[in-house]
Design a protein around this motif. Structure first.
Motif, PDB file in Angstrom:
ATOM      1  N   CYS A   1       0.280  11.618 -14.111  1.00  0.00           N
ATOM      2  CA  CYS A   1      -1.004  12.173 -14.530  1.00  0.00           C
ATOM      3  C   CYS A   1      -1.163  13.491 -13.775  1.00  0.00           C
ATOM      4  CB  CYS A   1      -2.138  11.209 -14.204  1.00  0.00           C
ATOM      5  SG  CYS A   1      -1.861   9.514 -14.786  1.00  0.00           S
ATOM      6  N   ASP A   2      -0.883  14.600 -14.444  1.00  0.00           N
ATOM      7  CA  ASP A   2      -0.787  15.904 -13.788  1.00  0.00           C
ATOM      8  C   ASP A   2      -1.957  16.810 -14.115  1.00  0.00           C
ATOM      9  OD1 ASP A   2       1.648  15.028 -12.900  1.00  0.00           O
ATOM     10  OD2 ASP A   2       2.760  16.798 -13.555  1.00  0.00           O
ATOM     11  N   ALA A   3      -2.341  17.611 -13.134  1.00  0.00           N
ATOM     12  CA  ALA A   3      -3.289  18.708 -13.338  1.00  0.00           C
ATOM     13  C   ALA A   3      -2.670  19.955 -12.724  1.00  0.00           C
ATOM     14  CB  ALA A   3      -4.633  18.398 -12.695  1.00  0.00           C
TER      15      ALA A   3
ATOM     16  N   LYS B   1      -5.939  26.044 -17.043  1.00  0.00           N
ATOM     17  CA  LYS B   1      -6.004  24.760 -16.340  1.00  0.00           C
ATOM     18  C   LYS B   1      -5.677  23.658 -17.351  1.00  0.00           C
ATOM     19  CE  LYS B   1      -9.343  24.187 -13.293  1.00  0.00           C
ATOM     20  NZ  LYS B   1     -10.688  24.101 -12.651  1.00  0.00           N
ATOM     21  N   ARG B   2      -4.582  22.971 -17.129  1.00  0.00           N
ATOM     22  CA  ARG B   2      -4.189  21.919 -18.070  1.00  0.00           C
ATOM     23  C   ARG B   2      -4.013  20.595 -17.345  1.00  0.00           C
ATOM     24  NH1 ARG B   2      -0.175  19.761 -15.822  1.00  0.00           N
ATOM     25  NH2 ARG B   2       1.899  19.498 -16.662  1.00  0.00           N
ATOM     26  N   TYR B   3      -4.253  19.500 -18.084  1.00  0.00           N
ATOM     27  CA  TYR B   3      -3.852  18.190 -17.584  1.00  0.00           C
ATOM     28  C   TYR B   3      -2.976  17.515 -18.614  1.00  0.00           C
ATOM     29  CZ  TYR B   3      -7.285  15.473 -20.398  1.00  0.00           C
ATOM     30  OH  TYR B   3      -7.997  14.873 -21.404  1.00  0.00           O
ATOM     31  N   GLN B   4      -2.144  16.616 -18.139  1.00  0.00           N
ATOM     32  CA  GLN B   4      -1.143  15.968 -19.000  1.00  0.00           C
ATOM     33  C   GLN B   4      -0.883  14.567 -18.455  1.00  0.00           C
ATOM     34  OE1 GLN B   4       2.207  18.537 -19.469  1.00  0.00           O
ATOM     35  NE2 GLN B   4       3.343  17.174 -20.827  1.00  0.00           N
ATOM     36  N   ILE B   5      -0.975  13.571 -19.316  1.00  0.00           N
ATOM     37  CA  ILE B   5      -0.739  12.178 -18.931  1.00  0.00           C
ATOM     38  C   ILE B   5       0.309  11.609 -19.873  1.00  0.00           C
ATOM     39  CG2 ILE B   5      -1.775   9.897 -18.607  1.00  0.00           C
ATOM     40  CD1 ILE B   5      -4.468  11.302 -18.128  1.00  0.00           C
TER      41      ILE B   5
ATOM     42  N   ARG C   1       7.296  36.744 -15.132  1.00  0.00           N
ATOM     43  CA  ARG C   1       7.134  37.086 -13.722  1.00  0.00           C
ATOM     44  C   ARG C   1       5.665  37.260 -13.359  1.00  0.00           C
ATOM     45  NH1 ARG C   1      11.987  41.406 -12.341  1.00  0.00           N
ATOM     46  NH2 ARG C   1      13.715  40.032 -12.940  1.00  0.00           N
ATOM     47  N   GLY C   2       5.401  37.145 -12.043  1.00  0.00           N
ATOM     48  CA  GLY C   2       4.064  37.417 -11.533  1.00  0.00           C
ATOM     49  C   GLY C   2       3.015  36.406 -11.937  1.00  0.00           C
ATOM     50  N   MET C   3       3.425  35.183 -12.265  1.00  0.00           N
ATOM     51  CA  MET C   3       2.476  34.160 -12.697  1.00  0.00           C
ATOM     52  C   MET C   3       2.394  33.053 -11.645  1.00  0.00           C
ATOM     53  SD  MET C   3       0.318  33.257 -15.016  1.00  0.00           S
ATOM     54  CE  MET C   3       0.762  34.359 -16.352  1.00  0.00           C
ATOM     55  N   SER C   4       1.274  32.989 -10.947  1.00  0.00           N
ATOM     56  CA  SER C   4       1.109  31.960  -9.925  1.00  0.00           C
ATOM     57  C   SER C   4       0.915  30.594 -10.576  1.00  0.00           C
ATOM     58  CB  SER C   4      -0.097  32.286  -9.048  1.00  0.00           C
ATOM     59  OG  SER C   4      -1.280  32.237  -9.829  1.00  0.00           O
ATOM     60  N   GLY C   5       1.264  29.560  -9.848  1.00  0.00           N
ATOM     61  CA  GLY C   5       1.084  28.205 -10.368  1.00  0.00           C
ATOM     62  C   GLY C   5       0.885  27.212  -9.245  1.00  0.00           C
ATOM     63  N   ILE C   6       0.070  26.190  -9.511  1.00  0.00           N
ATOM     64  CA  ILE C   6      -0.134  25.126  -8.534  1.00  0.00           C
ATOM     65  C   ILE C   6      -0.547  23.875  -9.299  1.00  0.00           C
ATOM     66  CG2 ILE C   6      -2.509  25.919  -8.125  1.00  0.00           C
ATOM     67  CD1 ILE C   6      -2.288  24.707  -5.302  1.00  0.00           C
ATOM     68  N   GLY C   7      -0.070  22.727  -8.838  1.00  0.00           N
ATOM     69  CA  GLY C   7      -0.419  21.503  -9.539  1.00  0.00           C
ATOM     70  C   GLY C   7      -0.280  20.275  -8.664  1.00  0.00           C
ATOM     71  N   ILE C   8      -0.954  19.196  -9.085  1.00  0.00           N
ATOM     72  CA  ILE C   8      -0.835  17.908  -8.404  1.00  0.00           C
ATOM     73  C   ILE C   8      -0.614  16.813  -9.436  1.00  0.00           C
ATOM     74  CG2 ILE C   8      -2.265  18.594  -6.448  1.00  0.00           C
ATOM     75  CD1 ILE C   8      -4.559  16.946  -7.720  1.00  0.00           C
TER      76      ILE C   8
END
Length: 456
Positions: free
Chosen positions: A146-148, A122-126, A334-341
């Motif tokens: 500003c991403d998570a 879990k990463r955040y980046q601004i 491969r096979g790595m799920s990802g989701i972010g806002i």
């Protein structure tokens, strides 16, 4: 001599604006950390091949390319140089580009550092991003995101958490009336199956995503231009007519997509997220199912988010994101799920300014000013400034001995709360005058007791 200026789509920020922006960032950052996200940073520019082809046809056109250093024209074949075709030439003279967003660089980061990362990560980046877009209100060529994001976490609980995260941040900013719009890429795929044109999914979604901007007729015109037949557009008309609450739209979609297994998967996902969020509750945000939401990006594979500001503010989205389970695969993992806002800092700032939501006094301004009456008095005042700073107060000595009126005007402009005056008479008596700039009341105290009389 020409007056200096900055490029279109960029801005200077005054101290007051920076304090307000920092206030928003602080609230977002606090929420990110509370939800278990860790900070990273990536370079402002990436290799061109890292970025190109990840944002769709329109997104690729908005990427700022960087010219190679040195005599870059030497690398261009003579026949292409003579043709003077910039599109053909660019790959020879530019191998780097400013990042368009923070998600693709993050996917690159995950693949490059996969052996050092503990998953789920879990990463955040601004950080700032750049887009060669047409500048307008709320749309800039340089702006902060500003991403998570989470990679390596399957299941829908992360989608639920992101809805909660949006709600937490906007509640902490006292920003009420925010709408979290949701859709699903599989529902869009189901629509493409409905019109019997699955190969036109990207063309269909790029056009559909513009519905709220250009209207139904213009969207249909664009679909025709993109090779979607009039018969197919006729079949999709029920989509434009969907109305009602989130749950009512779910019922309509189940019927509309009854012959599309993939479409029904998307409907089931959204129904789970909605019902779970309803069970957990929200403080200020509301959920809305928007089947026209596509965001025009190629990398989303599941849930899609977009955050709309309160209805009384005429502005575009102030946040967005979604699931992108196949993004790291394009970099070999491969096979790595990802989701972010993402939170749109600049637009959130505009909304809060328009709604007058910033606190009257923001942390970071000058609190105490010591007046400068000359070298001897200033030396004693500077000693006091040092003591105040050691106690955590924001204090300074006016840098030159000048008229008192000018120094007090400076204190007013900096919204200083206290002014300390140590003149010749006060110095001889070992005293100082403490003036409260908000009430106008001033009292004289021994210099050693001044700190005790300050209340901030």
């Amino acid at each position: 001599m020409q007056k200096p200026s900055i490029p279109k789509g960029t801005r200077d920020f005054s101290p007051e604006e920076v304090r307000k922006r920092n206030y928003i960032v602080q609230k977002i950052q606090e929420a990110f950390q509370r939800y278990g996200f860790q900070p990273i940073e990536t370079p402002s520019f990436e290799r061109t091949e890292t970025l190109m082809g990840k944002y769709g046809e329109e997104g690729d056109r908005l990427i700022f390319r960087i010219l190679d250093a040195g005599d870059f024209l030497k690398e261009v074949p003579q026949e292409i140089f003579q043709e003077q075709n910039s599109q053909k030439m660019v790959s020879y003279i530019s191998g780097k580009a400013l990042r368009y967003d923070l998600t693709v660089p993050f996917a690159r980061y995950v693949v490059q550092h996969q052996n050092e990362i503990t998953f789920p990560f879990k990463r955040y980046q601004i950080q700032p991003v750049w887009r060669a877009d047409r500048p307008q209100k709320g749309r800039y060529r340089e702006f902060y995101q500003c991403d998570a994001d989470v990679v390596g976490a399957n299941g829908l609980w992360q989608e639920v958490e992101f809805v909660q995260l949006y709600d937490t941040v906007f509640s902490s900013l006292s920003l009420k009336g925010v709408t979290v719009k949701m859709n699903h890429r599989k529902i869009l795929s189901g629509f493409a199956q409905m019109i019997e044109a699955p190969e036109k999914l990207v063309d269909f979604t790029v056009a559909l995503d513009k519905l709220d901007k250009i209207g139904k007729e213009k969207v249909e015109e664009e679909m025709l231009q993109r090779g979607i037949s009039a018969e197919a557009i006729a079949k999709i008309q029920p989509v434009f007519a969907l109305k009602g609450s989130f749950q009512e739209k779910i019922i309509q979609l189940k019927e509309l997509l009854s012959n599309s297994p993939i479409g029904l998967e998307g409907v089931a996902d959204l129904e789970f997220i909605y019902q779970t969020v309803q069970e957990l509750g929200l403080h200020t945000a509301t959920l809305e199912l928007d089947v026209t939401l596509a965001r025009g990006l190629n990398y989303y594979t599941g849930t899609i988010f977009e955050v709309a500001p309160p209805k009384e503010v005429a502005l575009g989205s102030i946040g967005g994101g979604g699931r992108y389970d196949e993004l790291t695969e394009i970099f070999g993992l491969r096979g790595m799920s990802g989701i972010g806002i993402s939170f749109g800092l600049d637009r959130i700032y505009l909304v809060m300014s328009q709604m007058d939501l910033f606190p009257q006094f923001l942390e970071g301004g000058l609190e105490i000013l010591c007046v400068n009456f000359g070298n001897q008095e200033a030396l004693e005042a500077f000693k006091l400034v040092q003591q105040l700073r050691a106690k955590g107060y924001k204090a300074e000595l006016y840098p030159e001995s000048t008229k008192l009126k000018k120094q007090l005007a400076y204190a007013d402009s900096r919204q200083v709360k206290y002014v300390i005056l140590i003149g010749e008479e006060e110095l001889s008596q070992g005293k100082a005058v403490l003036k409260n700039m908000q009430t106008g009341v001033q009292e004289t105290y021994p210099i050693g007791q001044v700190q005790e009389m300050i209340s901030l």
